[in-house]
Design an enzyme around this catalytic site. Structure first.
Site, PDB file in Angstrom:
ATOM      1  N   ARG A  15      75.708 -23.621  66.346  1.00  0.00           N
ATOM      2  CA  ARG A  15      75.743 -22.216  66.779  1.00  0.00           C
ATOM      3  C   ARG A  15      77.175 -21.684  66.819  1.00  0.00           C
ATOM      4  NH1 ARG A  15      70.775 -24.670  68.868  1.00  0.00           N
ATOM      5  NH2 ARG A  15      69.215 -23.149  68.286  1.00  0.00           N
ATOM      6  N   LYS A  65      84.216 -36.531  65.099  1.00  0.00           N
ATOM      7  CA  LYS A  65      85.256 -36.276  66.100  1.00  0.00           C
ATOM      8  C   LYS A  65      86.342 -37.361  66.136  1.00  0.00           C
ATOM      9  CE  LYS A  65      82.318 -33.372  68.964  1.00  0.00           C
ATOM     10  NZ  LYS A  65      81.811 -33.033  70.298  1.00  0.00           N
ATOM     11  N   ASN A  86      87.666 -32.211  68.834  1.00  0.00           N
ATOM     12  CA  ASN A  86      86.670 -31.246  68.350  1.00  0.00           C
ATOM     13  C   ASN A  86      87.317 -29.958  67.862  1.00  0.00           C
ATOM     14  OD1 ASN A  86      87.414 -30.077  70.766  1.00  0.00           O
ATOM     15  ND2 ASN A  86      85.371 -29.298  71.193  1.00  0.00           N
ATOM     16  N   ASP A 101      85.985 -30.121  74.654  1.00  0.00           N
ATOM     17  CA  ASP A 101      84.701 -30.374  75.328  1.00  0.00           C
ATOM     18  C   ASP A 101      84.929 -30.619  76.817  1.00  0.00           C
ATOM     19  OD1 ASP A 101      83.110 -30.162  73.057  1.00  0.00           O
ATOM     20  OD2 ASP A 101      83.347 -32.279  72.541  1.00  0.00           O
ATOM     21  N   GLY A 127      74.057 -41.763  80.563  1.00  0.00           N
ATOM     22  CA  GLY A 127      74.399 -41.829  79.141  1.00  0.00           C
ATOM     23  C   GLY A 127      75.775 -42.425  78.938  1.00  0.00           C
ATOM     24  N   GLY A 129      77.455 -42.258  75.556  1.00  0.00           N
ATOM     25  CA  GLY A 129      77.952 -41.892  74.225  1.00  0.00           C
ATOM     26  C   GLY A 129      79.279 -41.160  74.320  1.00  0.00           C
ATOM     27  N   GLY A 239      73.616 -26.350  80.067  1.00  0.00           N
ATOM     28  CA  GLY A 239      74.621 -26.810  79.102  1.00  0.00           C
ATOM     29  C   GLY A 239      75.207 -25.724  78.210  1.00  0.00           C
TER      30      GLY A 239
HETATM   31  P1  ATR Z   1      76.759 -38.596  72.124  1.00  0.00           P
HETATM   32  O1  ATR Z   1      77.900 -39.314  71.462  1.00  0.00           O
HETATM   33  O2  ATR Z   1      76.535 -37.216  71.587  1.00  0.00           O
HETATM   34  O3  ATR Z   1      76.853 -38.604  73.611  1.00  0.00           O
HETATM   35  P2  ATR Z   1      74.991 -40.860  71.483  1.00  0.00           P
HETATM   36  O4  ATR Z   1      76.152 -41.732  71.258  1.00  0.00           O
HETATM   37  O5  ATR Z   1      73.904 -40.832  70.478  1.00  0.00           O
HETATM   38  O6  ATR Z   1      75.400 -39.325  71.682  1.00  0.00           O
HETATM   39  O7  ATR Z   1      74.400 -41.202  72.924  1.00  0.00           O
HETATM   40  C1  ATR Z   1      73.156 -40.818  73.308  1.00  0.00           C
HETATM   41  C2  ATR Z   1      72.881 -41.311  74.726  1.00  0.00           C
HETATM   42  O8  ATR Z   1      71.516 -41.026  75.024  1.00  0.00           O
HETATM   43  C3  ATR Z   1      73.063 -42.815  74.885  1.00  0.00           C
HETATM   44  O9  ATR Z   1      73.594 -43.046  76.157  1.00  0.00           O
HETATM   45  C4  ATR Z   1      71.630 -43.341  74.761  1.00  0.00           C
HETATM   46  O10 ATR Z   1      71.401 -44.573  75.410  1.00  0.00           O
HETATM   47  P3  ATR Z   1      71.658 -45.986  74.639  1.00  0.00           P
HETATM   48  O11 ATR Z   1      73.136 -46.250  74.723  1.00  0.00           O
HETATM   49  O12 ATR Z   1      70.861 -46.958  75.418  1.00  0.00           O
HETATM   50  O13 ATR Z   1      71.170 -45.802  73.240  1.00  0.00           O
HETATM   51  C5  ATR Z   1      70.872 -42.240  75.442  1.00  0.00           C
HETATM   52  N1  ATR Z   1      69.447 -42.231  75.075  1.00  0.00           N
HETATM   53  C6  ATR Z   1      68.920 -41.818  73.920  1.00  0.00           C
HETATM   54  N2  ATR Z   1      67.581 -41.950  73.918  1.00  0.00           N
HETATM   55  C7  ATR Z   1      67.247 -42.484  75.114  1.00  0.00           C
HETATM   56  C8  ATR Z   1      66.009 -42.845  75.754  1.00  0.00           C
HETATM   57  N3  ATR Z   1      64.814 -42.694  75.141  1.00  0.00           N
HETATM   58  N4  ATR Z   1      66.076 -43.358  77.012  1.00  0.00           N
HETATM   59  C9  ATR Z   1      67.255 -43.501  77.646  1.00  0.00           C
HETATM   60  N5  ATR Z   1      68.453 -43.173  77.103  1.00  0.00           N
HETATM   61  C10 ATR Z   1      68.459 -42.653  75.861  1.00  0.00           C
END
Ligand code: ATR
Length: 273
Positions: A15, A65, A86, A101, A127, A129, A239
């Site tokens: 977007r 990134k 970013n 970010d 999370g 990531g 968000g």
């Molecule tokens: P980003 O870099 O954008 O933060 P990412 O690296 O894909 O994205 O991270 C996605 C997050 O969502 C991760 O913490 C992932 O958990 P895992 O490290 O266990 O993969 C979490 N996530 C995605 N699907 C999930 C699910 N069904 N249940 C719990 N956590 C989930």
């Protein structure tokens, strides 16, 4: 005419052109901002040729990134703190980078839940990531003394906290509801709750009444997590504000005007969600 773009793979969903296009029009600037799909193998070379391609700079999204950070000769402190960028721009021909970010995340919280950082309570982050890394950096920068990190894959959470020190602790995914006890802030950085994804299964009952619940997911604007928090009279932060505020510093670097995040801009993006 100055040109900027957003680079990712895939990029159709971005977007950012809507946001920057709105500002170009509002401030009557003769400039352009387009989406550019760039394959992972080509990313670093693309950033190196940004000036030669006639761009004043660009935004960078998933999965580029880290490559953007590596390509920059002059990354700022925010980019260095998470080893990811970013926003890229040129200064006297030198490629500079930032990670806005973190700024976007914090400014959005300040905007939608003023005083969130003055509660003196721990924060919980879900999370592990790239988004979680920036969120944790931001919370530490703002003086949050204890951060509880929960991720489905605990090893990933442990690898992430290794660089942050004592203030950040990891918890088992199975304890995610219990570990919210006494937390003044919850941040969801997973994609759970996003359109097409399952909702985040968590019980907010342990959170104190003054707590703030925030989601970096903005589609839908009100995720099941935020709806649940609102039903409990907790303060909620969606968000979308993070997406809007992270765009501000880049626009200023490329086009020379610091743009404002307004209700009009917010409505424009909501209409496109
Ligand atoms: P980003 O870099 O954008 O933060 P990412 O690296 O894909 O994205 O991270 C996605 C997050 O969502 C991760 O913490 C992932 O958990 P895992 O490290 O266990 O993969 C979490 N996530 C995605 N699907 C999930 C699910 N069904 N249940 C719990 N956590 C989930």
């Amino acid at each position: 005419m100055k040109r900027a773009c957003v680079v990712g793979w895939p990029i159709e969903h971005s977007r950012s052109p809507l946001i920057h296009g709105h500002w170009l029009k509002t401030y009557r600037i003769a400039g352009s901002y387009v989406r550019l799909p760039v394959k992972p193998a080509d990313a670093e070379a693309f950033f190196g040729e940004l000036a030669a391609k006639g761009f004043a700079g660009c935004n960078v999204t998933v999965p580029h990134k880290e490559a953007a950070f590596r390509a920059a000769a002059r990354p700022d402190a925010a980019a260095r703190s998470v080893l990811a960028a970013n926003t890229l721009w040129l200064e006297d021909g030198v490629l500079c980078a930032s990670n806005t970010d973190i700024y976007g995340f914090l400014t959005n919280l300040d905007d939608q839940a003023p005083g969130w950082d003055k509660l003196g309570l721990p924060a919980a982050v879900l999370g592990a990531g790239g988004a979680a890394r920036g969120v944790i950096r931001g919370l530490l920068d703002r003086g949050i003394a204890e951060i509880r990190l929960v991720n489905r894959t605990r090893e990933r959470a442990e690898a992430l906290v290794a660089g942050f020190g004592e203030a950040v602790r990891t918890f088992e995914w199975g304890t995610r509801s219990r570990m919210l006890a006494n937390c003044g802030l919850l941040v969801n950085t997973t994609m759970l709750g996003m359109t097409g994804q399952p909702p985040l299964d968590i019980d907010l009952a342990a959170m104190p009444a003054q707590a703030v619940v925030s989601d970096i997911v903005y589609s839908p604007l009100e995720t099941p997590l935020l709806r649940d928090a609102r039903a409990r009279w907790l303060r909620t932060v969606d968000g979308l504000g993070m997406l809007l505020h992270q765009a501000v510093p880049g626009f200023e670097k490329w086009f020379g005007v610091r743009p404002r995040v307004t209700a009009e801009l917010r409505d424009l993006i909501i209409a496109d969600l």
